[in-house]
Design a protein around this motif. Structure first.
Motif, PDB file in Angstrom:
ATOM      1  N   ILE A   1     -17.491 -23.843 -30.895  1.00 22.18           N
ATOM      2  CA  ILE A   1     -16.912 -22.954 -31.204  1.00 22.18           C
ATOM      3  C   ILE A   1     -18.793 -22.218 -30.340  1.00 22.18           C
ATOM      4  O   ILE A   1     -19.093 -22.418 -30.479  1.00 22.18           O
ATOM      5  CB  ILE A   1     -17.558 -22.294 -32.350  1.00 22.18           C
ATOM      6  CG1 ILE A   1     -15.699 -23.040 -33.044  1.00 22.18           C
ATOM      7  CG2 ILE A   1     -17.712 -20.932 -32.097  1.00 22.18           C
ATOM      8  CD1 ILE A   1     -14.898 -22.388 -32.687  1.00 22.18           C
TER       9      ILE A   1
ATOM     10  N   ALA B   1     -14.615 -18.213 -33.069  1.00 18.38           N
ATOM     11  CA  ALA B   1     -14.053 -18.663 -35.183  1.00 18.38           C
ATOM     12  C   ALA B   1     -13.670 -17.435 -35.685  1.00 18.38           C
ATOM     13  O   ALA B   1     -15.646 -16.841 -35.796  1.00 18.38           O
ATOM     14  CB  ALA B   1     -14.418 -19.715 -35.674  1.00 18.38           C
TER      15      ALA B   1
ATOM     16  N   LEU C   1     -16.907 -25.857 -36.535  1.00 21.84           N
ATOM     17  CA  LEU C   1     -17.235 -24.882 -35.736  1.00 21.84           C
ATOM     18  C   LEU C   1     -17.830 -25.989 -34.430  1.00 21.84           C
ATOM     19  O   LEU C   1     -18.705 -25.628 -33.649  1.00 21.84           O
ATOM     20  CB  LEU C   1     -18.798 -23.937 -35.996  1.00 21.84           C
ATOM     21  CG  LEU C   1     -18.766 -23.603 -37.369  1.00 21.84           C
ATOM     22  CD1 LEU C   1     -19.380 -22.772 -37.810  1.00 21.84           C
ATOM     23  CD2 LEU C   1     -17.219 -22.448 -36.900  1.00 21.84           C
TER      24      LEU C   1
ATOM     25  N   LYS D   1     -14.450 -19.355 -26.405  1.00 27.61           N
ATOM     26  CA  LYS D   1     -13.978 -20.023 -28.120  1.00 27.61           C
ATOM     27  C   LYS D   1     -14.858 -19.373 -29.508  1.00 27.61           C
ATOM     28  O   LYS D   1     -15.819 -19.170 -29.362  1.00 27.61           O
ATOM     29  CB  LYS D   1     -14.315 -21.316 -27.740  1.00 27.61           C
ATOM     30  CG  LYS D   1     -13.390 -21.790 -28.916  1.00 27.61           C
ATOM     31  CD  LYS D   1     -13.094 -23.424 -28.948  1.00 27.61           C
ATOM     32  CE  LYS D   1     -12.575 -24.162 -29.930  1.00 27.61           C
ATOM     33  NZ  LYS D   1     -12.045 -25.843 -29.617  1.00 27.61           N
TER      34      LYS D   1
ATOM     35  N   VAL E   1     -19.019 -17.270 -33.947  1.00 27.57           N
ATOM     36  CA  VAL E   1     -18.608 -17.668 -34.716  1.00 27.57           C
ATOM     37  C   VAL E   1     -19.267 -16.132 -35.446  1.00 27.57           C
ATOM     38  O   VAL E   1     -20.279 -15.631 -35.524  1.00 27.57           O
ATOM     39  CB  VAL E   1     -19.656 -18.409 -36.297  1.00 27.57           C
ATOM     40  CG1 VAL E   1     -18.604 -18.933 -37.165  1.00 27.57           C
ATOM     41  CG2 VAL E   1     -20.347 -19.474 -35.167  1.00 27.57           C
TER      42      VAL E   1
END
Lengths: 303, 303, 303
Positions: free
Chosen positions: B220, B157, B217, B155, B223
Motif C-alpha cells: 500500500i 487503502a 497494508l 495503491k 492508508v
C-alpha cells in the motif's frame, strides 16, 4: 459632518442628510471602480451586538472592510459572559480604548444614546429596541434617490404593519424634511400608523398623507412593504385574512411605473415571482446599505 | 477555471483538477516565501456556516487572509436569528451585495447548489450534509501528489467507516479519473462501502479495487484512515471489537513505505505514538487545505 | 525575547519584563502617532477561546490588527463542535498549520503549557483557569510604570478578594522581582491572601508586606481593587457587611496622591463618582492592554 455620533435620524437636519447621500454616491462609485480602497486603513470599528442581527452586522463589517478598515466585536450577549454584571457605560469606556468607532445594537431603547455619552469615540446606533435605526432610514432615502432620481415630490405607500415597524416611523419623519412628499398608509385596522406620527405630520405643511385598508397602487412611485407578524394578532383567523390581502403580487404592480422596497427579511408578503421584475428593488436596497454605511463611517471618522 | 462555482467534485474534470493542484503548489511556495501577499487585497469572502465546522471555517478564513483578502460571515445558525424565516435564496441574494465570493456550509444536501443558482458571485460548497465537500477532496488529492509525487498508479487503502464517510466516497470518484489506481476497502461488514460506489467503479477500466475486513497494508502507498462512530452500531460490544481491530498502530506500518492520511478530527483510530513517524501525514494534509483553498479562491475570483 | 512562548510570568525574569515594558512604550507612541502600522502585515493570530472572555479577546485582536496583522479564531467551545472529541494537542497541531501565533484561553490549569508543547508556533497564555494570565500582569506593571513613573520603591495596597484573584497573586510575584516594593493586603478574614504567597514573600529580602482588614490608604501609591464575589460567602449577611466596607469611595482617596487600578469588570466595589477623579486609572489600565499585547506579539513573532 457636524455630529460626533449618529444616534437618531431626528438629530440631523436635511442638509446633513443630503451630504450623507452625496457621500454615499461617491462610495458607490468607488465600489464599482473595483479599486482597492485604503481610506480607513489602520482604523478599527467595534461592532457591539447585544442582540443578534446578522444582516446589519455584516453590512457594517462589509462597509468598514471595503474602506480598508478593520473590525472587532461580539455578535451576541451570550458570548460576552465576562461583561455580565458590567454596566454598558464601563463596556463603552473599555471599547473606547480599543477601537476608533462603535456600531452598537441593543434591545433597550435609549442604550445607543447612553453609549454615546460615555464613549470617547463616535457611536453609531445600529438599532436600539423599537426606537431608532438611523442607517436603515438613510439607506431607504438613498434607495429612493438612486432609483427614482429624487426624494422631493414622491408619492410613497407604506403597506402592512405600520404600527410596530420602527423603519416606517423613522422614514416618515425623514420624508417630512423634504418637499411635497405624499404618503399613503395601507394597513389593517389593527396595525394602523400610530396617532402621534399622524399628529406630527399634521404639523407640517410640505407633506400630505392618507390612510387606507386596501392596496391600490395607482399613481404611487414607491411601495414600501413590511412584514406582518403573526404574534400581533390575538385571533389567528384575522391574521390569515390580513396576510392574504397585503401580499404584493405581480398583478398588483403590472405595468405600473413604481419601485418596490422592503427592509428585509421578508417572509411571504412579496410573492417570489415579483423578484425578477424591474420594479423589485429590495435586494438593491440591501446592497445600498454598504455605500451608505461607508459614507457614515468615513464622515464620522474624518472629523 | 471554466467553472463559476465549486459545488461538487463531479462538476470538474481531470484537467481542471490538475490545474487546481498546480495552482495550489504555487500558493504553497508563496506561503513558504513568507512574503506579504496582496493578490486578493480588497476582496471579501463570506463564510456562511449554517452549522459549526471550526476547522473548515478557519482553513477558508486563513486562505483568504493569506491572500490579503477580508472575511465576513457567521459561524452558527443560532446567531442568525434575523435570518430566521428568511429563505436561503434571499440570504444569498443579500450576501451577493456584500461579498465577492461565498463559502457555504449547510446541513441539507443540495443547499450549496441552490445557493449557487441565486448568487451573483461565486459559491464554494464547504460541505452540504452527507453530500459533497469538494475542497476536502482536492486537498486529499494534493496531499497524495505532494507526498507520493504522483496520483496515477497509486495503491490506496481506505480503512474504517466506508459507509457513511462522504470524504471517502468523493475521493474514490476523483481517483477514478486518474490512471491505474488500485483501491483496497478495509472495513467491518456493517460499514462496507456502498454498492452504488462499487457499481460506478465497475464501469471504469482504469481502476481496480478489492474489499477486505482485516488490515493488511502490504504494498500500500496510502492508508486513508476514518473515524468509526459509536452511534453506527446497534450493539456496543460489536463496536468495541471493531474499534480495536481498525486502530492504526506503529506495528502495522513499521518499515513500510507508505503515508497515513486522515480527514481529522481523529479520536483514537490512530495511536498517538504514530504521530512522530515520517509516514504520518495527517497534520500536513490539514495544512495543505490552506494552499488548496487559496488556489480555489484565487481561480474563482480571477474569472 | 529569549522565550518562544509566554505561558507564565514566572518563566520570565526582570530583564525580560523590562524589555517588554520598553517595547510597550514604543507601541504606545506608535498608536498615538495615528500612523498606519504594518509591522505584522500578512501575519495571522489565532485566538482560541475555549471559554468566553470578550475583553481579553478584543484586546488581543485589537493589538494584532493595530500592528497590521490578521486574526482567525473561535470565541466559545460551543461553536467548535467539530473539535469535540479532538484532543487539545491535535487542535494545536492543526492551528499551527494555519496561523503564525496563538493566544489561548482555556478553563483548565496547565492547558496553555500543554498547547505550547505541541505547537510549532509561539503560544500566549490568555488565561488558563485560576492559574496564569501573564499579559494581565504585564499590563498591570506597565500601568504602574507609566502612571507612577517607576515600579521600584512603590507602596501598593491590594483590596478585596485576595484569596481567589489570580491577578493579585501573579502581580505579587512580579513585584517581588523589583526593589523595595511594599505591599499592604487589605481583605476580610474569609478572603485573605493565601499562605503560600506569604511564604514566598518571606523568602525575599527586597519586599515588605503587611495584612489588614480595614481600608486605610495613608502613604499608598497604588490601590489595586478587586471584585468581591457573592458566591464566596456561605452567609449572605457576611457578604453584605464586607461589600460595604471594601467599597472605594471619593472620600477614601480625597486629596491623596495615589492611583486606583482594577482588572475589570468592576461591579460596585468602586463608586462610579470616583471615575472622573484624576486618580482613577482603571480604564487607562484597560487601554494599556493594547500596547502591551502589541509588544508581546511583535517580540514573539520577531524571533
Amino acid at each position: 459632518m457636524k455630529m460626533k455620533h449618529l444616534i437618531s435620524i431626528k438629530d440631523i437636519g436635511k442638509k446633513e442628510i443630503l451630504k450623507i447621500l452625496d457621500e454615499s454616491e461617491k462610495m458607490e462609485e468607488l465600489l464599482k471602480s473595483k479599486k482597492v480602497i485604503d481610506i480607513l486603513n489602520g482604523k478599527i470599528l467595534a461592532t457591539l451586538f447585544y442582540e443578534p442581527s446578522t444582516r446589519t452586522r455584516l453590512s457594517f463589517e462589509t462597509a468598514m472592510k471595503r474602506l480598508g478598515g478593520n473590525v472587532i466585536g461580539f455578535t451576541d450577549i451570550k458570548n460576552t459572559s465576562v461583561m455580565k454584571g458590567e454596566s454598558l457605560a464601563d463596556t463603552i469606556r473599555v471599547i473606547s480604548g480599543y477601537a476608533d468607532i462603535i456600531a452598537i445594537r441593543h434591545p433597550s431603547e435609549g442604550s445607543a444614546r447612553l453609549a454615546s455619552e460615555y464613549a470617547t469615540i463616535p457611536v453609531i446606533n445600529a438599532g436600539d429596541g423599537s426606537n431608532q435605526h438611523p442607517t436603515q432610514t438613510l439607506l431607504d432615502l438613498y434607495t429612493i434617490k438612486r432609483e427614482i432620481g429624487k426624494i422631493d415630490g414622491i408619492k410613497i405607500a407604506f403597506v402592512g404593519d405600520l404600527k410596530y415597524g420602527r423603519t416606517v416611523h423613522s422614514l416618515c419623519y425623514a420624508l417630512s424634511l423634504f418637499d411635497d412628499v405624499e404618503i399613503v398608509f395601507i394597513s389593517p385596522e389593527e396595525l394602523k400608523i400610530p396617532r402621534e406620527i399622524i399628529e406630527d405630520l399634521n404639523k407640517k405643511e410640505n407633506i400630505k398623507y392618507s390612510e387606507k385598508s386596501n392596496i391600490d397602487l395607482t399613481g404611487i412611485d414607491v411601495v414600501y412593504m413590511t412584514r406582518i407578524q403573526k404574534e400581533r394578532f390575538p385571533d389567528l383567523n384575522e391574521y390569515q385574512k390580513v396576510k392574504g390581502i397585503y401580499k404584493l403580487t405581480r398583478e398588483l404592480i403590472y405595468n405600473k411605473n413604481l419601485i418596490v422596497m422592503h427592509p428585509l427579511p421578508r417572509v411571504d408578503e412579496i410573492d417570489s415571482n415579483v423578484d425578477e421584475l424591474p420594479q423589485a428593488k429590495y435586494f438593491k436596497q440591501s446592497f445600498y446599505g454598504v455605500p451608505v454605511r461607508m459614507a457614515i463611517l468615513k464622515m464620522l471618522l474624518e472629523k
